[in-house]
Motif scaffolding. Structure first.
Motif, PDB file in Angstrom:
ATOM      1  N   VAL A  12       0.842  -1.195   0.000  1.00  0.00           N
ATOM      2  CA  VAL A  12       0.000   0.000   0.000  1.00  0.00           C
ATOM      3  C   VAL A  12       0.877   1.245   0.000  1.00  0.00           C
ATOM      4  CG1 VAL A  12      -1.806   1.280   1.204  1.00  0.00           C
ATOM      5  CG2 VAL A  12      -1.816  -1.228   1.248  1.00  0.00           C
ATOM      6  N   LEU A  13       0.517   2.186  -0.871  1.00  0.00           N
ATOM      7  CA  LEU A  13       1.184   3.486  -0.875  1.00  0.00           C
ATOM      8  C   LEU A  13       0.286   4.482  -0.165  1.00  0.00           C
ATOM      9  CD1 LEU A  13       3.401   5.457  -1.850  1.00  0.00           C
ATOM     10  CD2 LEU A  13       2.093   5.746  -3.965  1.00  0.00           C
ATOM     11  N   ALA A  14       0.770   5.037   0.975  1.00  0.00           N
ATOM     12  CA  ALA A  14      -0.004   5.996   1.767  1.00  0.00           C
ATOM     13  C   ALA A  14       0.548   7.402   1.534  1.00  0.00           C
ATOM     14  CB  ALA A  14       0.060   5.638   3.247  1.00  0.00           C
ATOM     15  N   VAL A  15      -0.358   8.334   1.211  1.00  0.00           N
ATOM     16  CA  VAL A  15       0.050   9.703   0.873  1.00  0.00           C
ATOM     17  C   VAL A  15      -0.636  10.684   1.828  1.00  0.00           C
ATOM     18  CG1 VAL A  15       0.274  11.380  -0.999  1.00  0.00           C
ATOM     19  CG2 VAL A  15       0.074   8.936  -1.549  1.00  0.00           C
ATOM     20  N   GLU A  70       5.333  -2.903  -7.481  1.00  0.00           N
ATOM     21  CA  GLU A  70       3.937  -3.313  -7.581  1.00  0.00           C
ATOM     22  C   GLU A  70       3.156  -2.760  -6.390  1.00  0.00           C
ATOM     23  OE1 GLU A  70       1.118  -7.311  -7.839  1.00  0.00           O
ATOM     24  OE2 GLU A  70       3.281  -7.475  -7.521  1.00  0.00           O
ATOM     25  N   ILE A  71       2.183  -1.913  -6.671  1.00  0.00           N
ATOM     26  CA  ILE A  71       1.341  -1.319  -5.632  1.00  0.00           C
ATOM     27  C   ILE A  71      -0.065  -1.890  -5.779  1.00  0.00           C
ATOM     28  CG2 ILE A  71       0.342   0.822  -4.728  1.00  0.00           C
ATOM     29  CD1 ILE A  71       3.277   0.603  -4.173  1.00  0.00           C
ATOM     30  N   ASN A  72      -0.607  -2.383  -4.677  1.00  0.00           N
ATOM     31  CA  ASN A  72      -1.939  -2.985  -4.710  1.00  0.00           C
ATOM     32  C   ASN A  72      -3.047  -2.003  -4.341  1.00  0.00           C
ATOM     33  OD1 ASN A  72      -0.004  -5.422  -3.342  1.00  0.00           O
ATOM     34  ND2 ASN A  72      -1.079  -5.866  -5.237  1.00  0.00           N
ATOM     35  N   LEU A  73      -2.661  -0.875  -3.698  1.00  0.00           N
ATOM     36  CA  LEU A  73      -3.661   0.124  -3.329  1.00  0.00           C
ATOM     37  C   LEU A  73      -2.969   1.430  -2.955  1.00  0.00           C
ATOM     38  CD1 LEU A  73      -6.962  -0.248  -1.542  1.00  0.00           C
ATOM     39  CD2 LEU A  73      -5.335   1.264  -0.428  1.00  0.00           C
ATOM     40  N   ASN A 100      -5.649   0.943 -13.052  1.00  0.00           N
ATOM     41  CA  ASN A 100      -6.281  -0.213 -12.409  1.00  0.00           C
ATOM     42  C   ASN A 100      -5.945  -0.339 -10.922  1.00  0.00           C
ATOM     43  OD1 ASN A 100      -7.571  -1.095 -14.765  1.00  0.00           O
ATOM     44  ND2 ASN A 100      -5.743  -2.188 -15.452  1.00  0.00           N
ATOM     45  N   ILE A 101      -5.056   0.527 -10.420  1.00  0.00           N
ATOM     46  CA  ILE A 101      -4.725   0.481  -8.989  1.00  0.00           C
ATOM     47  C   ILE A 101      -5.852   1.147  -8.194  1.00  0.00           C
ATOM     48  CG2 ILE A 101      -3.079   1.174  -7.203  1.00  0.00           C
ATOM     49  CD1 ILE A 101      -0.912   1.247  -9.306  1.00  0.00           C
ATOM     50  N   PRO A 102      -6.440   0.462  -7.213  1.00  0.00           N
ATOM     51  CA  PRO A 102      -7.515   1.067  -6.411  1.00  0.00           C
ATOM     52  C   PRO A 102      -6.995   2.265  -5.612  1.00  0.00           C
ATOM     53  CG  PRO A 102      -7.445  -1.321  -6.114  1.00  0.00           C
ATOM     54  CD  PRO A 102      -6.196  -0.942  -6.837  1.00  0.00           C
ATOM     55  N   VAL A 103      -7.813   3.315  -5.530  1.00  0.00           N
ATOM     56  CA  VAL A 103      -7.452   4.521  -4.788  1.00  0.00           C
ATOM     57  C   VAL A 103      -8.522   4.810  -3.736  1.00  0.00           C
ATOM     58  CG1 VAL A 103      -6.947   6.993  -4.928  1.00  0.00           C
ATOM     59  CG2 VAL A 103      -6.262   5.474  -6.810  1.00  0.00           C
ATOM     60  N   VAL A 104      -8.076   5.089  -2.508  1.00  0.00           N
ATOM     61  CA  VAL A 104      -8.970   5.432  -1.398  1.00  0.00           C
ATOM     62  C   VAL A 104      -8.604   6.836  -0.909  1.00  0.00           C
ATOM     63  CG1 VAL A 104      -9.648   4.869   0.967  1.00  0.00           C
ATOM     64  CG2 VAL A 104      -9.330   3.034  -0.713  1.00  0.00           C
ATOM     65  N   ILE A 105      -9.630   7.658  -0.694  1.00  0.00           N
ATOM     66  CA  ILE A 105      -9.413   9.041  -0.243  1.00  0.00           C
ATOM     67  C   ILE A 105      -9.731   9.161   1.246  1.00  0.00           C
ATOM     68  CG2 ILE A 105     -10.016  11.466  -0.626  1.00  0.00           C
ATOM     69  CD1 ILE A 105      -8.768  10.248  -3.062  1.00  0.00           C
ATOM     70  N   MET A 106      -8.882   9.914   1.977  1.00  0.00           N
ATOM     71  CA  MET A 106      -9.132  10.214   3.392  1.00  0.00           C
ATOM     72  C   MET A 106      -9.329  11.720   3.545  1.00  0.00           C
ATOM     73  SD  MET A 106      -6.023   8.018   5.124  1.00  0.00           S
ATOM     74  CE  MET A 106      -4.769   8.931   4.209  1.00  0.00           C
ATOM     75  N   SER A 107     -10.199  12.079   4.498  1.00  0.00           N
ATOM     76  CA  SER A 107     -10.384  13.510   4.761  1.00  0.00           C
ATOM     77  C   SER A 107     -10.908  13.714   6.175  1.00  0.00           C
ATOM     78  CB  SER A 107     -11.365  14.130   3.760  1.00  0.00           C
ATOM     79  OG  SER A 107     -11.575  15.499   4.052  1.00  0.00           O
ATOM     80  N   PRO A 141     -10.677  -6.320  -0.003  1.00  0.00           N
ATOM     81  CA  PRO A 141     -11.347  -6.693  -1.267  1.00  0.00           C
ATOM     82  C   PRO A 141     -10.890  -5.853  -2.458  1.00  0.00           C
ATOM     83  CG  PRO A 141     -12.951  -6.552   0.517  1.00  0.00           C
ATOM     84  CD  PRO A 141     -11.662  -6.010   1.041  1.00  0.00           C
ATOM     85  N   HIS A 142     -10.575  -4.586  -2.211  1.00  0.00           N
ATOM     86  CA  HIS A 142     -10.102  -3.720  -3.293  1.00  0.00           C
ATOM     87  C   HIS A 142      -8.679  -4.110  -3.711  1.00  0.00           C
ATOM     88  CE1 HIS A 142     -13.648  -1.326  -2.690  1.00  0.00           C
ATOM     89  NE2 HIS A 142     -13.289  -0.983  -1.463  1.00  0.00           N
ATOM     90  N   MET A 143      -7.853  -4.474  -2.741  1.00  0.00           N
ATOM     91  CA  MET A 143      -6.482  -4.878  -3.052  1.00  0.00           C
ATOM     92  C   MET A 143      -6.453  -6.200  -3.812  1.00  0.00           C
ATOM     93  SD  MET A 143      -4.213  -3.749   0.267  1.00  0.00           S
ATOM     94  CE  MET A 143      -5.331  -4.205   1.585  1.00  0.00           C
ATOM     95  N   MET A 144      -7.442  -7.055  -3.567  1.00  0.00           N
ATOM     96  CA  MET A 144      -7.503  -8.344  -4.245  1.00  0.00           C
ATOM     97  C   MET A 144      -7.660  -8.174  -5.755  1.00  0.00           C
ATOM     98  SD  MET A 144      -7.126 -10.919  -2.208  1.00  0.00           S
ATOM     99  CE  MET A 144      -7.855 -12.264  -3.126  1.00  0.00           C
TER     100      MET A 144
END
Length: 227
Positions: A12-15, A70-73, A100-107, A141-144
């Motif tokens: 996972v890449l956390a930004v 390789e980044i899964n999310l 195709n890499i899933p992206v999740v937003i935090m706020s 599930p998104h990383m899968m």
């Protein structure tokens, strides 16, 4: 930890521009047995992913000397200086190699229009800070998805399976038909041999009968001569 175990982890890449939030999300992800890489800006995230922002035309170009990991999310904060999480999301989805890499937003702000905009642009989830372990559990599930084959690879594999089946059927058919022909040929040969044998037997019978008849004739002639 063995090499195989590391390779099987989700990466996972956390930004996030906040060091406290980066440490928190890193801790939660590692609790879920994920490998984590953290960066403090969207531009560094693109650089890590093998892309570099081009200020002139606002597009990303590939870095030739970059060894892509390789980044899964990707999980990113929304509010960041320079490039927001939404901007980063758009650049990732516009990239052919990264879309195709899933992206999740935090706020930390619950703004419905912001949430819907991110989801419409392709974000998988929108988490409110502080992120909790229950939120992180939703990521698997998104990383899968990245562990599965792409639709093109899946179609190619299915096509190969169909071709293999067709070849197998043709092989089976080719195998069955000559065997039937051979069997028919064997039957014809056996019939011809049987006919030849029958003809031979008939000829023998005729020869025997002829000999018998000639012997009888000789006997009759000899008896007549004796008389």
């Amino acid at each position: 930890m063995g090499m195989a175990a590391v390779e099987s982890q989700f990466h996972v890449l956390a930004v996030d521009d906040s060091v406290i939030d980066r440490k928190l999300i890193e801790m939660l992800l590692k609790t879920s047995a994920c490998q984590v890489t953290t960066v403090d800006s969207g531009s560094k995230a693109l650089e890590f992913l093998g892309l570099q922002e081009n200020d002139k035309n606002q597009t990303c170009v590939s870095l030739d000397n970059h060894q892509e990991a390789e980044i899964n999310l990707i999980i990113t904060d929304y509010c960041m200086p320079g490039m927001t999480g939404y901007d980063l999301l758009k650049k990732i989805k516009e990239s052919a190699s990264l879309r195709n890499i899933p992206v999740v937003i935090m706020s930390s702000e619950n703004v419905p229009s912001r949430i819907s905009r991110c989801l419409e642009e392709g974000a998988e989830e929108f988490f409110l800070k502080p992120v909790r372990l229950s939120d992180v559990n939703k990521l698997k599930p998104h990383m899968m998805k990245t562990k599965c084959k792409s639709p093109q690879q899946q179609q190619k594999q299915e096509a190969e399976i169909i071709v293999t089946q067709d070849n197998q059927e043709s092989i089976d058919t080719t195998y069955v038909v000559p065997s039937q022909q051979n069997q028919e040929s064997d039957n014809i040969v056996q019939q011809q041999q049987q006919k030849s044998q029958d003809n031979s037997n008939n000829n023998k019978r005729k020869a025997i009968e002829e000999n018998l008849s000639s012997d009888r004739t000789r006997q009759r002639l000899s008896s007549l001569t004796a008389i």
